[in-house]
Design an enzyme around this catalytic site. Structure first.
Site, PDB file in Angstrom:
ATOM      1  N   ASP A 113       8.063   2.387  -0.840  1.00 39.97           N
ATOM      2  CA  ASP A 113       6.945   1.542  -0.278  1.00 39.97           C
ATOM      3  C   ASP A 113       5.860   1.037  -1.427  1.00 39.97           C
ATOM      4  O   ASP A 113       5.524  -0.156  -1.337  1.00 39.97           O
ATOM      5  CB  ASP A 113       6.171   2.547   0.652  1.00 39.97           C
ATOM      6  CG  ASP A 113       5.235   1.780   1.327  1.00 39.97           C
ATOM      7  OD1 ASP A 113       5.227   1.286   2.473  1.00 39.97           O
ATOM      8  OD2 ASP A 113       3.941   1.701   0.599  1.00 39.97           O
ATOM      9  N   ASP A 127       3.175  -1.887   7.451  1.00 40.77           N
ATOM     10  CA  ASP A 127       2.152  -2.584   7.611  1.00 40.77           C
ATOM     11  C   ASP A 127       2.317  -4.294   7.904  1.00 40.77           C
ATOM     12  O   ASP A 127       3.250  -4.468   8.335  1.00 40.77           O
ATOM     13  CB  ASP A 127       1.147  -2.563   6.403  1.00 40.77           C
ATOM     14  CG  ASP A 127       1.877  -3.063   5.190  1.00 40.77           C
ATOM     15  OD1 ASP A 127       3.073  -3.395   5.356  1.00 40.77           O
ATOM     16  OD2 ASP A 127       1.144  -3.229   4.253  1.00 40.77           O
ATOM     17  N   PHE A 169       5.368   2.925   5.395  1.00 41.68           N
ATOM     18  CA  PHE A 169       4.182   2.623   6.140  1.00 41.68           C
ATOM     19  C   PHE A 169       4.294   0.972   6.534  1.00 41.68           C
ATOM     20  O   PHE A 169       4.171   0.166   5.876  1.00 41.68           O
ATOM     21  CB  PHE A 169       3.016   2.801   5.197  1.00 41.68           C
ATOM     22  CG  PHE A 169       3.170   4.037   4.297  1.00 41.68           C
ATOM     23  CD1 PHE A 169       3.737   5.311   4.753  1.00 41.68           C
ATOM     24  CD2 PHE A 169       3.046   3.953   2.796  1.00 41.68           C
ATOM     25  CE1 PHE A 169       3.984   6.081   3.940  1.00 41.68           C
ATOM     26  CE2 PHE A 169       3.426   4.931   2.081  1.00 41.68           C
ATOM     27  CZ  PHE A 169       3.969   6.215   2.758  1.00 41.68           C
TER      28      PHE A 169
HETATM   29  N1  LIG Z   1       2.962  -0.203   3.065  1.00 41.45           N
HETATM   30  C1  LIG Z   1       1.902  -0.169   2.525  1.00 41.45           C
HETATM   31  N2  LIG Z   1       0.864  -0.778   2.970  1.00 41.45           N
HETATM   32  C2  LIG Z   1      -0.609  -0.435   2.365  1.00 41.45           C
HETATM   33  C3  LIG Z   1      -0.696   0.389   1.207  1.00 41.45           C
HETATM   34  C4  LIG Z   1      -1.917   0.021   0.916  1.00 41.45           C
HETATM   35  C5  LIG Z   1      -2.675   0.723  -0.249  1.00 41.45           C
HETATM   36  N3  LIG Z   1      -2.069   1.894  -0.571  1.00 41.45           N
HETATM   37  C6  LIG Z   1      -2.847   2.417  -2.015  1.00 41.45           C
HETATM   38  C7  LIG Z   1      -2.377   3.784  -2.182  1.00 41.45           C
HETATM   39  C8  LIG Z   1      -1.852   4.083  -3.648  1.00 41.45           C
HETATM   40  C9  LIG Z   1      -1.621   2.585  -4.158  1.00 41.45           C
HETATM   41  O1  LIG Z   1      -2.551   2.651  -5.135  1.00 41.45           O
HETATM   42  C10 LIG Z   1      -2.423   1.610  -3.029  1.00 41.45           C
HETATM   43  O2  LIG Z   1      -3.232   1.033  -3.539  1.00 41.45           O
HETATM   44  C11 LIG Z   1      -2.531  -0.653   1.670  1.00 41.45           C
HETATM   45  N4  LIG Z   1      -1.742  -1.099   2.731  1.00 41.45           N
HETATM   46  C12 LIG Z   1      -1.742  -2.244   3.737  1.00 41.45           C
HETATM   47  O3  LIG Z   1      -1.530  -3.375   3.117  1.00 41.45           O
HETATM   48  C13 LIG Z   1      -2.429  -4.215   4.053  1.00 41.45           C
HETATM   49  C14 LIG Z   1      -3.540  -4.977   3.479  1.00 41.45           C
HETATM   50  O4  LIG Z   1      -3.081  -5.985   2.424  1.00 41.45           O
HETATM   51  P1  LIG Z   1      -4.428  -6.892   2.123  1.00 41.45           P
HETATM   52  O5  LIG Z   1      -4.817  -7.595   3.308  1.00 41.45           O
HETATM   53  O6  LIG Z   1      -3.522  -7.914   0.858  1.00 41.45           O
HETATM   54  O7  LIG Z   1      -5.202  -6.177   1.155  1.00 41.45           O
HETATM   55  C15 LIG Z   1      -3.026  -3.484   5.344  1.00 41.45           C
HETATM   56  O8  LIG Z   1      -2.167  -3.513   6.216  1.00 41.45           O
HETATM   57  C16 LIG Z   1      -2.951  -2.133   4.695  1.00 41.45           C
HETATM   58  O9  LIG Z   1      -3.072  -0.964   5.610  1.00 41.45           O
HETATM   59  C17 LIG Z   1       0.592   0.953   0.776  1.00 41.45           C
HETATM   60  O10 LIG Z   1       0.601   1.657  -0.137  1.00 41.45           O
HETATM   61  N5  LIG Z   1       1.678   0.717   1.323  1.00 41.45           N
END
Ligand SMILES: Nc1nc2c(c(CN[C@H]3C=C[C@H](O)[C@@H]3O)cn2[C@@H]2O[C@H](COP(=O)(O)O)[C@@H](O)[C@H]2O)c(=O)[nH]1
Length: 306
Positions: free
Chosen positions: A283, A215, A213
């Site tokens: 990821d 991000d 994903f």
């Molecule tokens: N590649 C990727 N990006 C992810 C996640 C997640 C959360 N997934 C949840 C699902 C199950 C787990 O237990 C995780 O908690 C958020 N994001 C992205 O991060 C950024 C936020 O960062 P900050 O500003 O520091 O909070 C924002 O772009 C957000 O869209 C992921 O898993 N993979």
């Protein structure tokens, strides 16, 4: 997700701001080959889950708002996940399709217990309304109907979500080619898979087709590992927290090269060690690693997609 993989590979082949370092990639694979650190979904304990259809409604709402936290230095993804969880625990009909269509910015803020306007608040409200409207019109108001109609196929679910919900159509044009990234649509599938532990509503026979994903955390971690290198100008933009425009070559390369290098990582693990790992596992490892690095500089783009 074929389009995501193919278009990401194409961007990587044309890139002039982000470069893949294959020898560093081999080193990372060598180091982690025996144990890709296993990270439990919801290791933070911040998501709503009751093993039923309401959990799906929650995850769709969550992922429709899962973008752009950084303009408010204190706001994190955790606030969104936990705020929505508490709202639902307090009022089980909070995410009913008719209610979703009526929220205002201040009400959303109140729901998340956030004391000031959210970044891109108007867009968040618009997307919430869209989710309610599309669910009501096409899926009898229930995200579970959307999932059930996909016959346990992640590919079908991503296609359906992006077909019905314009807000999830995370694609762009790079040097005249259409590039598909689909971050929030794919993370919705991964969240279902993680929450339901690959069973019931979370069972997808083709979960291995999902990419990472893209991000703003994952590219930064890959750069931290030395697997991605940036041009001097891009490196200084990231270091100085300068905003990078949405759809610029730099931004598209950051996201697409991240997807492609993790696909390369998977292939390498398979070829060298005969092991199959999924992007979802990689990821979650990379992302959770990244958010624990206190001084990780990441790129800043105002976007509704990530
Ligand atoms: N590649 C990727 N990006 C992810 C996640 C997640 C959360 N997934 C949840 C699902 C199950 C787990 O237990 C995780 O908690 C958020 N994001 C992205 O991060 C950024 C936020 O960062 P900050 O500003 O520091 O909070 C924002 O772009 C957000 O869209 C992921 O898993 N993979």
């Amino acid at each position: 997700m074929k389009e995501v993989k193919a278009s990401a590979a194409w961007v990587a082949s044309q890139a002039s701001h982000v470069f893949i370092d294959s020898s560093e990639l081999e080193k990372v694979v060598e180091k982690t080959k025996d144990a890709i650190p296993k990270v439990e979904w919801d290791y933070e304990g911040i998501h709503y889950f009751d093993d039923g259809p309401l959990s799906i409604q929650y995850l769709l709402v969550l992922d429709s708002l899962n973008f752009c936290f950084w303009p408010d230095e204190e706001l994190k993804y955790d606030h969104l996940a936990l705020g929505l969880k508490r709202a639902l625990e307090h009022d089980k009909s909070a995410f009913d399709a008719d209610r979703l269509q009526k929220y205002t910015g201040p009400e959303l803020r109140e729901m998340l217990k956030w004391p000031r306007p959210l970044p891109l608040e108007d867009e968040r409200v618009r997307l919430l309304h869209e989710v309610g409207r599309v669910l009501e019109k096409n899926f009898e108001g229930k995200a579970s109907n959307l999932v059930e109609s996909c016959e346990k196929s992640a590919v079908k679910l991503v296609a359906l979500v992006t077909r019905h919900f314009p807000g999830f159509r995370d694609h762009t044009v790079y040097k005249g080619h259409q590039v598909f990234l689909y971050k929030r649509a794919q993370i919705f599938v991964a969240d279902l898979w993680g929450a339901f532990k690959g069973q019931g509503f979370g069972e997808f026979s083709d979960i291995g087709s999902v990419t990472i994903f893209a991000d703003y955390i994952v590219p930064a971690v890959l750069q931290h590992f030395g697997v991605l290198n940036y041009s001097a100008s891009l490196a200084s933009m990231v270091e100085s927290n300068s905003e990078i425009g949405s759809g610029t070559e730099e931004e598209v390369e950051l996201r697409a090269c991240s997807i492609h290098v993790v696909e390369m990582m998977k292939d390498l693990i398979q070829i060298k060690y005969g092991k199959q790992v999924s992007s979802v596992e990689l990821d979650l490892w990379l992302w959770s690693y990244g958010i624990q690095l206190p001084s990780l500089a990441h790129h800043r783009t105002l976007s509704i997609y990530y």
